[in-house]
Design a protein around this motif. Structure first.
Motif, short mmCIF file in Angstrom:
data_model
loop_
_atom_site.label_atom_id
_atom_site.label_comp_id
_atom_site.label_asym_id
_atom_site.label_seq_id
_atom_site.Cartn_x
_atom_site.Cartn_y
_atom_site.Cartn_z
N ILE A 141 0.84 -1.20 0.00
CA ILE A 141 0.00 0.00 0.00
C ILE A 141 0.88 1.25 0.00
O ILE A 141 0.67 2.18 -0.78
CB ILE A 141 -0.96 0.00 1.21
CG1 ILE A 141 -2.08 -1.02 0.98
CG2 ILE A 141 -1.56 1.39 1.45
CD1 ILE A 141 -3.02 -1.24 2.17
N ILE A 142 1.88 1.28 0.86
CA ILE A 142 2.75 2.47 0.94
C ILE A 142 3.49 2.67 -0.39
O ILE A 142 3.53 3.78 -0.94
CB ILE A 142 3.76 2.33 2.11
CG1 ILE A 142 3.02 2.35 3.45
CG2 ILE A 142 4.82 3.44 2.06
CD1 ILE A 142 2.19 3.58 3.72
N THR A 143 4.02 1.59 -0.94
CA THR A 143 4.73 1.72 -2.22
C THR A 143 3.80 2.22 -3.30
O THR A 143 4.16 3.08 -4.09
CB THR A 143 5.30 0.33 -2.64
OG1 THR A 143 5.97 -0.20 -1.52
CG2 THR A 143 6.26 0.45 -3.80
N SER A 144 2.57 1.69 -3.30
CA SER A 144 1.66 2.09 -4.38
C SER A 144 1.21 3.54 -4.21
O SER A 144 1.14 4.28 -5.19
CB SER A 144 0.50 1.10 -4.49
OG SER A 144 -0.70 1.67 -4.09
N ILE A 145 0.95 3.98 -3.00
CA ILE A 145 0.56 5.39 -2.82
C ILE A 145 1.69 6.30 -3.31
O ILE A 145 1.46 7.24 -4.08
CB ILE A 145 0.24 5.70 -1.33
CG1 ILE A 145 -1.07 5.02 -0.92
CG2 ILE A 145 0.13 7.22 -1.11
CD1 ILE A 145 -1.44 5.17 0.55
N PHE A 146 2.91 6.02 -2.90
CA PHE A 146 4.02 6.92 -3.26
C PHE A 146 4.39 6.82 -4.73
O PHE A 146 4.80 7.82 -5.32
CB PHE A 146 5.23 6.70 -2.34
CG PHE A 146 5.09 7.43 -1.04
CD1 PHE A 146 5.49 8.75 -0.91
CD2 PHE A 146 4.48 6.83 0.05
CE1 PHE A 146 5.32 9.45 0.27
CE2 PHE A 146 4.30 7.51 1.25
CZ PHE A 146 4.73 8.83 1.36
N SER A 147 4.23 5.65 -5.33
CA SER A 147 4.63 5.57 -6.74
C SER A 147 3.63 6.28 -7.65
O SER A 147 3.95 6.62 -8.77
CB SER A 147 4.85 4.11 -7.16
OG SER A 147 3.65 3.43 -7.03
N ASN A 148 2.43 6.52 -7.14
CA ASN A 148 1.44 7.24 -7.95
C ASN A 148 1.29 8.71 -7.55
O ASN A 148 0.36 9.38 -7.98
CB ASN A 148 0.07 6.55 -7.82
CG ASN A 148 0.09 5.20 -8.50
OD1 ASN A 148 0.41 5.10 -9.68
ND2 ASN A 148 -0.22 4.14 -7.76
N LEU A 149 2.21 9.17 -6.72
CA LEU A 149 2.07 10.51 -6.17
C LEU A 149 2.64 11.58 -7.09
O LEU A 149 3.75 11.43 -7.60
CB LEU A 149 2.84 10.53 -4.84
CG LEU A 149 2.29 11.36 -3.71
CD1 LEU A 149 0.86 11.03 -3.41
CD2 LEU A 149 3.16 11.16 -2.47
N ASP A 150 1.88 12.66 -7.27
CA ASP A 150 2.39 13.82 -7.99
C ASP A 150 2.99 14.77 -6.93
O ASP A 150 2.28 15.56 -6.32
CB ASP A 150 1.24 14.49 -8.76
CG ASP A 150 1.70 15.71 -9.53
OD1 ASP A 150 2.86 16.13 -9.34
OD2 ASP A 150 0.90 16.24 -10.32
N TYR A 151 4.29 14.66 -6.72
CA TYR A 151 4.95 15.39 -5.64
C TYR A 151 4.77 16.90 -5.74
O TYR A 151 4.60 17.59 -4.75
CB TYR A 151 6.46 15.07 -5.63
CG TYR A 151 6.78 13.71 -5.06
CD1 TYR A 151 6.55 12.55 -5.78
CD2 TYR A 151 7.32 13.60 -3.79
CE1 TYR A 151 6.84 11.30 -5.25
CE2 TYR A 151 7.62 12.36 -3.25
CZ TYR A 151 7.37 11.22 -3.98
OH TYR A 151 7.66 9.99 -3.44
N ASP A 152 4.82 17.40 -6.98
CA ASP A 152 4.73 18.86 -7.18
C ASP A 152 3.33 19.39 -6.94
O ASP A 152 3.12 20.60 -6.86
CB ASP A 152 5.15 19.23 -8.61
CG ASP A 152 6.60 18.89 -8.85
OD1 ASP A 152 7.38 19.00 -7.89
OD2 ASP A 152 6.94 18.52 -9.98
N ASP A 153 2.36 18.53 -6.87
CA ASP A 153 1.00 18.94 -6.59
C ASP A 153 0.66 18.70 -5.11
O ASP A 153 0.25 19.60 -4.38
CB ASP A 153 0.03 18.17 -7.50
CG ASP A 153 -1.41 18.60 -7.29
OD1 ASP A 153 -1.65 19.82 -7.20
OD2 ASP A 153 -2.29 17.72 -7.22
N VAL A 154 0.88 17.47 -4.67
CA VAL A 154 0.48 17.08 -3.32
C VAL A 154 1.33 17.76 -2.24
O VAL A 154 0.81 18.21 -1.21
CB VAL A 154 0.56 15.53 -3.19
CG1 VAL A 154 0.37 15.10 -1.75
CG2 VAL A 154 -0.47 14.87 -4.09
N GLY A 155 2.63 17.86 -2.47
CA GLY A 155 3.53 18.47 -1.47
C GLY A 155 3.13 19.90 -1.15
O GLY A 155 2.86 20.24 0.01
N PRO A 156 3.05 20.78 -2.17
CA PRO A 156 2.63 22.15 -1.91
C PRO A 156 1.24 22.23 -1.28
O PRO A 156 1.03 22.96 -0.33
CB PRO A 156 2.63 22.80 -3.31
CG PRO A 156 3.65 22.02 -4.07
CD PRO A 156 3.54 20.62 -3.56
#
Ligand code: HNI
Length: 147
Positions: free
Chosen positions: A11-26
């Motif tokens: 679950i953790i790997t799948s959440i992070f591998s599909n994450l748009d860092y430039d959108d979610v982080g900000p």
């Protein structure tokens, strides 16, 4: 030591591998600064934080949100040793930045909300439980060097 089942790791790997860092982080950092305004005090050198619009469009905040989210990659890659992985970052937040460790949980909760909003019904209760367990371990590790 924290135990992770195979399902939790997936679950953790799948959440992070599909994450748009430039959108979610900000979005997570912006939400934290708006919902918990006292967290703004650490970002005095970041420019205009006058109101919600200013925070949302502040390029320094956006860049830092992405950076913080990438900071979680270390935990994803070292799930069996999160405590040691964050020893240095914990010292930095404690001794240099003087960030109140209660704020780690607030940012973690904002991150969960942003991810839930993005994933919609794909963010199942099982996924939320695992994600919050993961963030709880990160928050605890970041607070370790404060004592
Ligand atoms: Ni945080 C710097 C990761 C929570 C305030 N923070 C960092 C850096 C990382 C990081 C990575 C860059 C370190 C470096 O320069 O080597 N921060 C994280 C993570 C969390 C977190 C993973 C929690 C999930 N930080 C917080 C919180 C606050 C915070 C809750 C304040 C409310 N962090 C800062 C500040 C800096 C910082 C301030 C320095 C910013 C700068 O560039 O001046």
């Amino acid at each position: 030591m924290v135990e992770w089942t195979e399902q939790e790791r997936n679950i953790i790997t799948s959440i992070f591998s599909n994450l748009d860092y430039d959108d979610v982080g900000p979005k997570a950092l912006i939400r934290c600064l708006i919902v918990y305004p006292w967290t703004q005090r650490y970002f005095a050198s970041f420019g205009n934080l006058y109101n919600a619009d200013a925070i949302k469009t502040n390029p320094n905040i956006q860049a830092h949100g992405t950076r913080v989210l990438h900071g979680l990659d270390r935990a994803v890659k070292n799930m069996d040793n999160i405590k040691a992985t964050y020893a240095e970052l914990s010292v930095l937040h404690s001794e240099k930045l003087h960030v109140d460790p209660d704020n780690f949980k607030l940012l973690a909760d904002c991150l969960t909300i942003v991810i839930a909003a993005k994933m919609g019904s794909g963010f199942t209760p099982e996924m939320q439980a695992t994600f919050q367990k993961f963030l709880a371990v990160v928050v605890s590790a970041l607070g370790r060097q404060y004592h």
